[in-house]
Each structure stands twice: as C-alpha cells, then as structure tokens.
Write an enzyme that holds these catalytic residues in place. Structure first.
Site, short mmCIF file in Angstrom:
data_model
loop_
_atom_site.label_atom_id
_atom_site.label_comp_id
_atom_site.label_asym_id
_atom_site.label_seq_id
_atom_site.Cartn_x
_atom_site.Cartn_y
_atom_site.Cartn_z
N GLY A 1 15.08 21.31 14.16
CA GLY A 1 16.17 20.62 14.16
C GLY A 1 16.67 19.75 15.13
N HIS B 1 23.07 26.69 15.46
CA HIS B 1 22.59 26.21 16.62
C HIS B 1 22.86 24.62 16.64
CE1 HIS B 1 19.07 26.00 19.70
NE2 HIS B 1 19.45 24.54 19.34
NI NI Z 1 19.20 22.88 20.25
#
Ligand code: NI
Length: 165
Positions: free
Chosen positions: A48, A137
């Site tokens: 990500g 996150h």
């Molecule tokens: Ni990160």
C-alpha cells in the site's frame, strides 16, 4: 507512460507529517499520479502507498494485496468508522517510509469504509482481514501519522537515528 519521477519520503522527513487535502478534481493527472504510485509501490515490494509518502498531499491511496500483484485498488477521499462489534487484530506492519523495520500493531478489525474511485464514483464496504488494517495504516499517512507513532519513544528514536544516517 512518462518517466516516474516520484520518490518515497522516508521517516523522519517532516513532509510526512502533512495533513492531506480532499481530492476535488477527478482528472487525468489524478489517474497518472495513482498509476505512478502503483508503479513505485510494486518496485519497492509494498502492498500500500499513500500520496503523502510521495510528497503529494491529497487524499489518495493505492494498494494491492494479491499474491500475483495484479489486483490494484485505488481509494480516493477514504473515510472509515470503527464498528461496535470489532476486536483488535495484531499484524506485523511494514512501511515504505520506514524501510527495514517491522512492528506489530493492533488495530480494530471491523470498519465501515467509504471511498471514491479514480472517476469519482462513491463506494462503500465493510472489509475484513488485511485490507482493514492496511487501509487504516495508509489513512494514517493522510493525517500525517506514521506506524512509528504507535511504538515506544525509545524504539522510535532508535529507528530515527538509523534512518537519518
Ligand atoms: Ni506506510
């Protein structure tokens, strides 16, 4: 595709503390940024990446949780609510802005997620598992928050010293 000139900011770069702005224009430049981010994320073996990490302070996240690395996901202006029936899910997280360090972080495992795609269409889902913690996150990045904010100041300082070298 044009040359990818994006660079991933590394902790403790202060630009990682910027709060990202809402995306209001769904145009070609948004698409190009998303594709370039995906490209650099794949190159660095990440799952990500938030736009904040490449010094673009807009609410855009790219992700690919598949083993084959061929299922890109794009989240524009994502928002989530933690559901009442959640538990905590502990996962060893890594971050391309904190290279070489993994930390076990506990996050709520049930959320209600709303986001837009690159064309501006709105979506809603209640994901579970890895996507749930990964999106939290990445959304932290959009708020200028990092995974190292969840660990002890002593550990954080040790990482800061190592990465500042
Ligand atoms: Ni990160």
């Amino acid at each position: 595709m044009a040359t990818n000139r994006l660079k991933i900011l590394k902790f403790p770069d202060p630009r990682l503390r910027t709060v990202a702005k809402k995306v209001t224009k769904f145009d070609k430049s948004l698409e190009n940024l998303a594709y370039d981010m995906l490209d650099i994320m794949y190159k660095d073996n990440g799952i990500g990446l938030a736009a904040t990490q490449v010094d673009h302070h807009i609410r855009l996240i790219v992700m690919d949780l598949s083993d084959e690395r061929n299922e890109p996901m794009y989240f524009v202006n994502p928002e989530y609510k933690i559901l009442d029936n959640h538990s905590l899910f502990s996962f060893e997280e890594g971050c391309l802005s904190v290279p070489g360090f993994n930390e076990v972080i506990s996050r709520p495992d049930k959320i209600d997620l709303t986001w837009q795609d690159l064309q501006g269409n709105t979506h809603n889902d209640s994901p579970d598992g890895l996507l749930t913690v990964c999106i939290q996150h990445e959304m932290d990045h959009l708020e200028g928050k990092l995974m190292v904010d969840y660990i002890s100041p002593i550990k954080r300082d040790r990482i800061r010293k190592k990465l500042s070298k």
